[in-house]
Motif scaffolding. Structure first.
Motif, PDB file in Angstrom:
ATOM      1  N   VAL A  12      71.984  31.883  57.766  1.00  0.00           N
ATOM      2  CA  VAL A  12      73.119  32.618  58.409  1.00  0.00           C
ATOM      3  C   VAL A  12      74.353  31.750  58.346  1.00  0.00           C
ATOM      4  N   GLN A  13      75.487  32.226  59.294  1.00  0.00           N
ATOM      5  CA  GLN A  13      76.458  30.810  59.435  1.00  0.00           C
ATOM      6  C   GLN A  13      75.812  30.236  60.284  1.00  0.00           C
ATOM      7  N   GLY A  16      74.756  31.885  64.484  1.00  0.00           N
ATOM      8  CA  GLY A  16      74.003  33.137  64.374  1.00  0.00           C
ATOM      9  C   GLY A  16      72.568  32.944  64.720  1.00  0.00           C
ATOM     10  N   SER A  17      71.355  33.455  64.022  1.00  0.00           N
ATOM     11  CA  SER A  17      70.239  33.639  65.388  1.00  0.00           C
ATOM     12  C   SER A  17      69.907  34.751  64.168  1.00  0.00           C
ATOM     13  N   LEU A  18      68.260  34.097  64.260  1.00  0.00           N
ATOM     14  CA  LEU A  18      67.354  34.645  63.419  1.00  0.00           C
ATOM     15  C   LEU A  18      66.033  34.193  64.088  1.00  0.00           C
ATOM     16  N   ASN A  83      68.628  31.173  68.794  1.00  0.00           N
ATOM     17  CA  ASN A  83      70.315  31.301  68.790  1.00  0.00           C
ATOM     18  C   ASN A  83      71.309  30.565  68.245  1.00  0.00           C
ATOM     19  N   SER A  84      72.228  30.648  68.667  1.00  0.00           N
ATOM     20  CA  SER A  84      73.504  29.763  68.726  1.00  0.00           C
ATOM     21  C   SER A  84      73.274  28.634  67.770  1.00  0.00           C
ATOM     22  N   VAL A 124      72.045  27.238  57.511  1.00  0.00           N
ATOM     23  CA  VAL A 124      72.891  27.660  58.281  1.00  0.00           C
ATOM     24  C   VAL A 124      73.936  26.544  58.158  1.00  0.00           C
TER      25      VAL A 124
END
Length: 126
Positions: A12-13, A16-18, A83-84, A124
């Motif tokens: 993810v960038q 973003g969230s996972l 998050n974040s 990330v």
């Protein structure tokens, strides 16, 4: 014996969230501490978050306010909502468990956990 299988990792960038999942199978204890650890290349494995069978949670300072650990006892599944996300969060994430009454002050120590999953990679990018 307890088997733990993680999933949900990916790329993810930043920002973003996972959501990571860890499914437990085998003998399910009524009292336990379950945790998430991570290990980046060239670094030691570190505790990220933990939760016990009473629902008490613990977080590393580096993830407080961004990550949330939770559990679904019906599905025997542990979650880590992230998050974040930051590039510094890039690591292999591991689920761990032990049959103790609570996680305690040493929840960040790998020695406190008896069973481990195989890990799921989180990357990330900036």
């Amino acid at each position: 014996q307890v088997q733990l299988v993680e999933s949900g990792g990916g790329s993810v960038q930043a920002g973003g969230s996972l959501r990571l999942s860890c499914v437990a199978s085998g003998y399910i204890y009524s009292s336990y501490c379950m945790g998430w650890f991570r290990q980046a290349p060239g670094k030691e494995r570190e505790g990220v978050a933990a939760i016990d069978s009473d629902g008490n949670t613990h977080y590393a300072d580096s993830v407080k306010g961004r990550f949330t650990i939770s559990q679904d006892n019906v599905k025997n599944t542990l979650y880590l909502q992230m998050n974040s996300l930051k590039p510094d969060d890039t690591a292999m994430y591991y689920c761990a468990a032990n049959n103790v009454n609570e996680c305690g002050d040493y929840w960040t120590s790998q020695l406190e956990y008896m069973w481990w999953g195989q890990g799921t990679q989180v990357t990330v990018s900036s």
